[in-house]
Design an enzyme around this catalytic site. Structure first.
Site, PDB file in Angstrom:
ATOM      1  N   ASP A  98       0.599  -5.485  12.779  1.00  0.00           N
ATOM      2  CA  ASP A  98      -0.669  -5.705  13.245  1.00  0.00           C
ATOM      3  C   ASP A  98      -2.380  -6.600  12.371  1.00  0.00           C
ATOM      4  OD1 ASP A  98      -0.370  -4.131  15.509  1.00  0.00           O
ATOM      5  OD2 ASP A  98       0.602  -3.473  14.250  1.00  0.00           O
ATOM      6  N   PHE A  99      -1.591  -6.157  10.879  1.00  0.00           N
ATOM      7  CA  PHE A  99      -2.471  -6.950  10.250  1.00  0.00           C
ATOM      8  C   PHE A  99      -2.419  -7.693   9.513  1.00  0.00           C
ATOM      9  CE2 PHE A  99      -2.857  -1.731   9.098  1.00  0.00           C
ATOM     10  CZ  PHE A  99      -3.591  -1.912  10.150  1.00  0.00           C
ATOM     11  N   ILE A 100      -1.651  -8.608   9.634  1.00  0.00           N
ATOM     12  CA  ILE A 100      -1.709 -10.303   9.779  1.00  0.00           C
ATOM     13  C   ILE A 100      -2.674 -11.230  10.061  1.00  0.00           C
ATOM     14  CG2 ILE A 100       1.239 -10.631  10.257  1.00  0.00           C
ATOM     15  CD1 ILE A 100       0.733 -11.877  12.683  1.00  0.00           C
ATOM     16  N   PHE A 113       1.521  -2.391   9.223  1.00  0.00           N
ATOM     17  CA  PHE A 113       1.803  -2.674   9.954  1.00  0.00           C
ATOM     18  C   PHE A 113       1.244  -4.305  10.306  1.00  0.00           C
ATOM     19  CE2 PHE A 113       0.436   1.975  10.348  1.00  0.00           C
ATOM     20  CZ  PHE A 113       0.745   2.664  10.674  1.00  0.00           C
ATOM     21  N   HIS A 120      -1.636  -1.145  16.086  1.00  0.00           N
ATOM     22  CA  HIS A 120      -0.550  -0.442  15.085  1.00  0.00           C
ATOM     23  C   HIS A 120       0.923  -0.467  15.794  1.00  0.00           C
ATOM     24  CE1 HIS A 120      -4.079   1.292  13.706  1.00  0.00           C
ATOM     25  NE2 HIS A 120      -3.514   1.653  12.380  1.00  0.00           N
ATOM     26  N   GLU A 175       0.800  -1.605   0.076  1.00  0.00           N
ATOM     27  CA  GLU A 175      -0.097   0.260   0.488  1.00  0.00           C
ATOM     28  C   GLU A 175       1.374   1.310   0.168  1.00  0.00           C
ATOM     29  OE1 GLU A 175      -2.562  -0.805   3.787  1.00  0.00           O
ATOM     30  OE2 GLU A 175      -3.298  -1.917   3.427  1.00  0.00           O
ATOM     31  N   GLU A 224      -4.708  -6.634   2.546  1.00  0.00           N
ATOM     32  CA  GLU A 224      -3.619  -7.175   3.182  1.00  0.00           C
ATOM     33  C   GLU A 224      -3.962  -8.506   2.683  1.00  0.00           C
ATOM     34  OE1 GLU A 224      -3.696  -4.237   5.400  1.00  0.00           O
ATOM     35  OE2 GLU A 224      -5.120  -5.286   5.255  1.00  0.00           O
TER      36      GLU A 224
END
Length: 336
Positions: free
Chosen positions: A95-97, A93, A139, A29, A70
């Site tokens: 965190d977005f896994i 980030f 995040h 992104e 993602e």
């Protein structure tokens, strides 16, 4: 050697890899930065500034701005890798896994195993992680422990500019998927970086400090904090081995065990909360394989088992500190 930041070392390494190999591509992104704005492409180079100039040199066919998805980023990277490309996928980030967990855990990590080694999936997933930048609970997390637990994934955590280049080159030249964790608070850290095709083998720890009294194993940004604590303790006549594993999968168990067998004391510093963390993993390793070498109970210095606070003051208290590491070292020395 050149002096550069971790941010610039990553940018240079990716640039050199894309020049060497036309199959290396990037997805993420805003990595072209500013496309569609008055500033135009490359005005930003990604929100972390690690892809500045790349779209100008290699074009939008190889530096691909993706939708805010993602799942799309990682799914496209997996398909590209199976088709012969060497994709570098950036998650803004880590965190977005959770959004792309299936692609990472059930697909990318399993391809080589499920197909009996007849295929490969050389994806490098760049995951920007960590607290200390007032980015809030969604995040700021450190998820390297979660992906370390998944068979089939390699996990790297560079903490110096030289290791950022060396580990990235190693990841890009291998045939396995690599989860490449970059701490957002370390992007501006400066240091010497070797020129040319510098590679750091996975599974080889770095001894950041040497001393004979206590072993400190630290991960990511916590390595810098452990170094500060070790330097302060050295002035008081206390010597610490500070071990930076560099990679958690594979893990250099030998370096950790050899050090503990010499010092008899262990402190593990981990930005993740304590339950099911790398800290608990290292304590289990040492308790199983070097128990008779221990002269004191091992100590963990971790974040509390809570979300990362948004408040600057609370976040500062949440992140493990050099003072907390120093206190843990002293507990091991004072025990008994």
């Amino acid at each position: 050697m050149a002096i550069m930041t971790i941010r610039d070392a990553i940018n240079e390494t990716i640039r050199e890899a894309m020049r060497r190999d036309k199959d290396v591509i990037m997805l993420g992104e805003d990595i072209a930065g500013g496309a569609g704005t008055a500033g135009g492409q490359e005005a930003i180079g990604g929100i972390w500034g690690t892809s500045v100039g790349l779209v100008g040199e290699f074009g939008p066919e190889r530096v691909i701005d993706t939708p805010i998805s993602e799942s799309a980023i990682i799914g496209a990277a997996a398909g590209a890798a199976l088709a012969g490309k060497r994709p570098i996928a950036e998650l803004m980030f880590s965190d977005f896994i959770g959004v792309c967990g299936d692609q990472l855990i059930n697909q990318i990590a399993k391809f080589r195993y499920m197909f009996g080694g007849n295929t490969r999936c050389p994806v490098v997933v760049r995951l920007i992680y960590g607290a200390g930048m007032n980015s809030g609970a969604q995040h700021s997390q450190a998820f390297y422990n979660l992906l370390t637990a998944i068979p089939g994934l390699k996990v790297a955590l560079p903490t110096t500019p030289a290791d950022a280049k060396g580990l990235m080159n190693e990841a890009l030249m291998g045939d396995d998927p690599v989860m490449f964790f970059e701490h957002k608070a370390l992007f501006g850290k400066k240091g010497e970086v070797p020129e040319g095709l510098h590679r750091v083998p996975f599974g080889h720890a770095r001894m950041a400090r040497e001393g004979g009294d206590v072993t400190i194993v630290a991960f990511g940004r916590m390595v810098s904090f452990a170094e500060k604590a070790a330097d302060a303790l050295a002035e008081q006549g206390i010597g610490c081995d500070v071990i930076d594993p560099r990679t958690t999968s594979p893990l250099d168990e030998e370096a950790i065990l050899d050090s503990v067998e010499q010092t008899g004391r262990l402190v593990v510093v981990d930005e993740s909360p304590p339950r099911c963390s790398m800290a608990t993993d290292i304590l289990a390793l040492v308790s199983e394989k070097a128990f008779t070498s221990l002269d004191a109970p091992p100590q963990m210095v971790t974040a509390p088992h809570s979300p990362v606070p948004f408040s600057k003051e609370l976040e500062r208290a949440w992140v493990p500190s050099p003072d907390a590491i120093t206190a843990a070292v002293r507990r091991t020395l004072d025990w008994g």
